[in-house]
Write an enzyme that holds these catalytic residues in place. Structure first.
Site, PDB file in Angstrom:
ATOM      1  N   CYS A 202       0.803  -1.227   0.000  1.00 16.02           N
ATOM      2  CA  CYS A 202       0.000   0.000   0.000  1.00 16.02           C
ATOM      3  C   CYS A 202       0.832   1.271   0.000  1.00 16.02           C
ATOM      4  CB  CYS A 202      -0.980   0.001   1.162  1.00 16.02           C
ATOM      5  SG  CYS A 202      -0.247  -0.346   2.751  1.00 16.02           S
TER       6      CYS A 202
ATOM      7  N   HIS B 183      -2.598   6.735   3.498  1.00 16.05           N
ATOM      8  CA  HIS B 183      -1.160   6.973   3.611  1.00 16.05           C
ATOM      9  C   HIS B 183      -0.806   8.255   2.846  1.00 16.05           C
ATOM     10  CE1 HIS B 183      -0.740   3.160   5.433  1.00 16.05           C
ATOM     11  NE2 HIS B 183      -0.082   2.481   4.503  1.00 16.05           N
TER      12      HIS B 183
END
Ligand code: 2RA
Length: 354
Positions: free
Chosen positions: A129, A253
């Site tokens: 990710c 993120h």
């Protein structure tokens, strides 16, 4: 006929987002089979507006499956993905088990969709990710300007560590709320007690660590950013340095990126490229307070880019701030997009099982 899809790990954090995406994206699938551990077998989950019963992971559950998405821990993927592939399914795996295997393509459809066609093991990997949260924007810039070096710092959400990461942060926030903690050395550490999957308190803190310890002090997460970026961009010698940091954000993120190119760059040219890049939203007007933040981006599909600047000491380099939802583009969405690329390919050639 439309291809049959198996979702392995359907009850997990990423699996849940996969089911949501399958219910809202263009429906290219015939049967969708939900697979999980024997513990979860028999549960009914909603997909495409219908209840579907979860079946236990077994060899038989891959009978007649054209594409199998795996969202399970590395060990389970390592064991079961080859079994699914041997039964004729194309596996799209979201674990770390195969990402650096030379016979397994590592695919981000906006950047290297063509790589998905060459899959000697019948397996396609989905990147980590953290890489996925920045690589669509960097792939677009690379295609036009030729990337030569990346220096990045991540600001990673706690959901990257799974449901337990989310619960740990929520619990710690409750413990520190309304206090005057965060004013004396170690006061937050003592107050929160349980660090869960993290090596230090997450509430009122930032923690310069994600993943496991590797050689010479690097973390596994930092090496993934380096190795995966090189593989996806097809630049095996790209200079990459990453420092991965966990922040008290639930999901999404963020990364700061220093990207160096083969030639001089301007902010206007970078804006033009990013504005035209599929899967990217440019949101860059600091005079109006406009830049992406994880709290605003969470739950959306694109990679958001702001704070685009030309480096003051290097006219070939750009500074960027990038945000991406680590559970959507960072995991479930990219897996779904790869599966759709394969479904389209099978549609052209006809699913192998007729
Ligand atoms: C994390 N990148 O954020 C990891 C999850 N795959 O911890």
């Amino acid at each position: 006929r439309k291809p049959t899809l198996a979702v392995v790990g359907a009850t997990g954090a990423v699996g849940t987002v996969v089911l949501e995406l399958l219910s809202t994206r263009e429906d290219v699938w015939g049967e969708i089979r939900l697979v999980a551990s024997p513990r979860s077998a028999g549960r009914k989950l909603m997909v495409r507006g219908e209840e579907v019963e979860v079946v236990a992971l077994s060899e038989e559950c891959f009978d007649g499956v054209d594409v199998a998405m795996f969202d399970v821990p590395d060990e389970l993927s390592a064991q079961w993905a080859p079994i699914a592939a041997s039964k004729g399914a194309v596996v799209v795996d979201n674990s770390g088990a195969f990402r650096m295997d030379g016979d397994v393509p590592l695919v981000v459809p906006e950047v290297n969709a063509h790589s998905a066609r060459v899959r000697p093991r019948g397996i396609i990997s989905n990147p980590n990710c953290t890489t996925l949260s920045m690589i669509v924007a960097l792939g677009a810039l690379h295609a036009e300007l030729g990337l030569t070096e990346l220096i990045v710092s991540s600001y990673q959400a706690v959901s990257g560590a799974g449901q337990v990461g989310i619960e740990t942060l929520r619990d710690q926030i409750t413990k520190v709320a309304g206090s005057n903690l965060g004013t004396q050395p170690g006061d937050v550490r003592r107050a929160v007690g349980d660090f869960g999957p993290f090596p230090a308190p997450m509430a009122l803190n930032v923690v310069p660590w994600a993943g496991s310890l590797q050689d010479d002090g690097w973390s596994s997460e930092e090496l993934k950013v380096r190795n995966e970026s090189r593989k996806i961009l097809g630049l095996p010698d790209l200079r990459v340095s990453a420092t991965c940091v966990r922040v008290p954000v639930i999901t999404t993120h963020s990364l700061t990126v220093h990207a160096r190119f083969e030639r001089e760059v301007t902010v206007d040219r970078a804006h033009e490229i990013l504005r035209g890049a599929p899967g990217v939203v440019l949101y860059d007007n600091p005079a109006e307070g406009e830049f992406p933040t994880p709290a605003d981006v969470v739950g959306t599909d694109p990679t958001w880019v702001g704070r685009v600047r030309r480096s003051l000491d290097d006219p070939t380099a750009l500074e960027l701030f990038v945000c991406g939802d680590n559970l959507r583009k960072g995991a479930a969405l990219n897996t779904a997009q790869i599966a759709e690329v394969v479904a389209a390919e099978l549609g052209q050639s006809g699913p192998s099982s007729g």
